[in-house]
Scaffold this active site. Structure first.
Site, short mmCIF file in Angstrom:
data_model
loop_
_atom_site.label_atom_id
_atom_site.label_comp_id
_atom_site.label_asym_id
_atom_site.label_seq_id
_atom_site.Cartn_x
_atom_site.Cartn_y
_atom_site.Cartn_z
N ASP A 98 0.89 -1.26 -0.02
CA ASP A 98 -0.03 -0.06 -0.05
C ASP A 98 0.89 1.28 0.00
O ASP A 98 0.69 2.25 -0.58
CB ASP A 98 -0.79 -0.07 1.19
CG ASP A 98 -1.96 -1.01 1.34
OD1 ASP A 98 -3.09 -0.89 0.83
OD2 ASP A 98 -1.65 -2.05 1.80
N GLU A 121 -6.06 7.38 -0.47
CA GLU A 121 -6.44 6.35 0.56
C GLU A 121 -5.38 6.45 1.82
O GLU A 121 -5.60 6.57 2.87
CB GLU A 121 -6.58 5.04 0.28
CG GLU A 121 -7.15 4.01 1.28
CD GLU A 121 -7.63 2.59 0.97
OE1 GLU A 121 -7.84 1.79 1.93
OE2 GLU A 121 -7.17 2.40 -0.32
N ASP A 161 -6.49 5.12 -5.61
CA ASP A 161 -6.53 3.97 -4.68
C ASP A 161 -5.19 3.03 -4.97
O ASP A 161 -5.07 2.42 -5.76
CB ASP A 161 -7.76 3.24 -4.77
CG ASP A 161 -7.71 2.19 -3.61
OD1 ASP A 161 -6.91 1.84 -2.88
OD2 ASP A 161 -9.18 1.68 -3.50
N LEU A 163 -4.02 0.44 -3.27
CA LEU A 163 -3.95 -0.70 -3.41
C LEU A 163 -5.50 -1.30 -3.01
O LEU A 163 -5.68 -0.98 -1.64
CB LEU A 163 -3.24 -1.40 -2.62
CG LEU A 163 -2.87 -3.08 -2.63
CD1 LEU A 163 -1.51 -3.55 -1.77
CD2 LEU A 163 -3.79 -3.74 -2.13
N THR A 166 -6.88 -4.89 -0.14
CA THR A 166 -6.07 -5.03 0.70
C THR A 166 -6.00 -6.38 1.51
O THR A 166 -5.02 -7.09 1.47
CB THR A 166 -5.61 -4.05 1.78
OG1 THR A 166 -5.28 -2.69 1.03
CG2 THR A 166 -4.49 -4.25 2.51
N SER A 229 -19.80 -7.31 -1.95
CA SER A 229 -18.68 -7.56 -0.99
C SER A 229 -18.48 -8.74 -0.31
O SER A 229 -19.44 -9.60 0.09
CB SER A 229 -18.51 -6.42 0.03
OG SER A 229 -17.51 -6.73 1.05
N HIS A 232 -20.23 -8.97 3.09
CA HIS A 232 -21.62 -8.70 3.08
C HIS A 232 -22.55 -9.81 2.17
O HIS A 232 -23.82 -9.13 1.83
CB HIS A 232 -21.94 -7.06 2.71
CG HIS A 232 -21.39 -6.15 3.56
ND1 HIS A 232 -20.50 -5.47 3.00
CD2 HIS A 232 -21.22 -6.15 4.90
CE1 HIS A 232 -19.89 -4.78 4.02
NE2 HIS A 232 -20.42 -5.21 5.00
N GLY A 255 -12.63 -6.39 -3.61
CA GLY A 255 -12.32 -5.12 -4.38
C GLY A 255 -13.12 -4.65 -5.26
O GLY A 255 -13.93 -5.15 -5.80
N LYS A 259 -15.00 -5.55 -8.95
CA LYS A 259 -16.41 -5.86 -9.10
C LYS A 259 -16.81 -5.05 -10.17
O LYS A 259 -17.82 -5.50 -11.06
CB LYS A 259 -17.07 -5.40 -7.86
CG LYS A 259 -16.82 -6.20 -6.58
CD LYS A 259 -17.58 -5.80 -5.36
CE LYS A 259 -17.16 -6.45 -4.12
NZ LYS A 259 -15.94 -5.83 -3.50
#
Length: 346
Positions: A98, A121, A161, A163, A166, A229, A232, A255, A259
Site C-alpha cells: 500500500d 487512501e 487507490d 491498493l 488489501t 462484498s 456482506h 475489491g 467488481k
C-alpha cells in the site's frame, strides 16, 4: 591640446559603456531567469490542465503503483498491520505494498500536475518524498481515441487507490487486487483507470472521449448475477432472492475495482462476470470513483441505493451504498431494491 583629447576620449568611453550596460539590462529583463518560475508540466497557460495528458499519466501511475504491489507480494515482505477498523468493526490492513504504491503514484501525478488536488487512501509522508518524472509521452491507443481537452486546474480532483482489496492481498487472493486512479471535474467522475498488477491488464475510459474496454453483449435483468462484498454477501443475498427469485446468483468478491470489471467485457480467465454490483454499507470514494468514471464513459450507471449521483468532492466517503449496472434499466433496479438503502447508513 593633449588634455582636451584625453577628456574627449573619456566622454566617449562613458557614453559607450552606458549604452552597453543598457543593452545588457534589456537583454536580462527580456529573458527568463535561470531556474525561475515556468509553466508546470501538465499545466497549460491560465491554470488549465489537458485531460488527455492527465489520462496518460494516470494510466502510468496505476501501472507503476502496481509494480510495487506485485514486487512486495511476490517477495512476501508485506509487513501487514492493522490501521483501524471499518464502521462494521472489520479490521483494516495496511501493508508495505500500500505504502510504496501510494508513494510512487502520488508523486508521479503531483510532479506532472502540481496544481491539481490529489486525494489518496494512504497518507503521504513528506519525509519519503521522491521525484518520479513523467516524460510527457502519450500512448498510441490514447492518442488515437482521445482528443486534447483543457479544463481549469481548480475544477479537478484526482482520487488514488494505491491498493484496492488489501485484505485479499494479505490472503494472497491476487485476482481481486487492483490499483486505481480517477479524475473528477467539478465533482463528476470523467476519467477512470483500473489496473490489475498480477496480470498486467489495464482498463481505462474517459467520459465523452473513448476507452479501451467495452460492455458485454448481453445482461440478465430478470435473474441477474449480483456481485457483492465478501463480507456482506449474506445480507444482500436474502433481499436479492426475495426480489428476483431463488435462482438469483450472488457472487462474493473482493475489491471495488474487480467488481466493476465484472460488469464489463474483460478478457481475463480469473475475472468473474456479473450483471449488477451492489454495496450496502459506507464506502470510501477512492474505492469507487475510477469504476464510476469507466461505467459513465460506457453509458452505464453507478449511484447510491436511492438513485442519487455520487459527488467526488468534499468528504472522502459515500454514505448511501451503491448500485452499478450497464445496459440495463438502472432506475427499475433501484425500485426493486428499496430495503437495501436503509442498511447503508448503519
Amino acid at each position: 591640446m593633449a588634455v582636451f583629447c584625453l577628456l574627449g576620449l573619456g566622454v566617449l568611453y562613458h557614453l559607450y559603456s552606458g549604452f552597453l550596460a543598457g543593452r545588457f539590462a534589456f537583454f536580462m529583463l527580456s529573458e527568463p531567469a535561470a531556474g525561475g518560475p515556468e509553466t508546470p508540466h501538465g499545466s497549460a497557460p491560465g491554470g488549465a490542465v489537458d485531460l488527455r495528458e492527465l489520462l496518460a499519466v494516470s494510466v502510468l501511475a496505476a501501472v507503476r503503483g502496481g509494480e510495487e504491489v506485485k514486487r512486495v507480494r511476490e517477495g512476501n515482505v508485506l509487513n501487514a498491520k492493522a490501521k483501524g477498523k471499518t464502521r462494521e468493526g472489520a479490521e483494516e490492513q495496511l501493508t508495505t505494498g500500500d505504502l510504496l504504491s501510494n508513494r510512487r503514484m502520488f508523486y508521479l501525478l503531483k510532479g506532472a500536475f502540481p496544481a491539481v488536488q490529489i486525494n489518496s487512501e494512504e497518507r503521504v509522508d513528506t519525509a519519503d518524498q521522491e521525484t518520479v518524472s513523467w516524460d510527457r509521452s502519450i500512448p498510441e491507443d490514447i492518442k488515437q481515441k482521445i482528443q486534447p481537452k483543457e479544463v481549469p486546474a481548480e475544477s479537478v480532483t484526482v482520487w488514488i487507490d494505491p491498493l484496492d482489496a488489501t485484505q485479499e492481498y494479505t490472503e494472497d487472493l491476487r485476482q481481486y487486487v487492483t490499483t486505481m486512479v480517477c479524475v473528477a471535474v467539478n465533482g463528476k467522475p470523467v476519467i477512470g483507470v483500473i489496473h490489475k498488477p498480477f496480470s498486467s491488464y489495464t482498463a481505462w475510459a474517459m467520459v465523452d472521449g473513448g476507452s479501451n474496454v467495452k460492455a458485454r453483449s448481453s445482461y440478465n435483468e430478470k435473474t441477474p448475477r449480483i456481485i457483492v462484498s465478501r463480507s456482506h454477501a449474506g445480507e444482500v443475498e436474502q433481499v436479492a432472492r426475495q426480489t428476483f427469485g431463488n435462482k438469483t446468483v450472488i457472487i462474493p468478491a473482493g475489491g471495488a475495482g474487480y467488481k466493476v470489471l465484472a460488469l464489463l467485457d474483460v478478457p481475463e480467465k480469473n475475472q468473474e462476470q456479473a450483471d449488477v454490483y451492489i454495496h450496502v454499507t459506507y464506502i470510501k470514494k477512492w474505492d469507487i470513483c475510477a469504476g464510476n468514471a469507466v461505467l459513465r464513459a460506457l453509458g452505464g450507471h453507478m449511484t447510491t441505493l436511492s438513485g442519487e449521483e455520487i459527488s467526488y468532492t468534499g468528504s472522502d466517503g459515500n454514505e448511501g451504498g451503491l448500485i452499478a449496472s450497464i445496459n440495463m434499466n438502472h432506475k427499475a433496479l433501484i425500485e426493486k431494491l428499496p430495503d437495501l438503502e436503509k442498511t447503508s447508513h448503519k
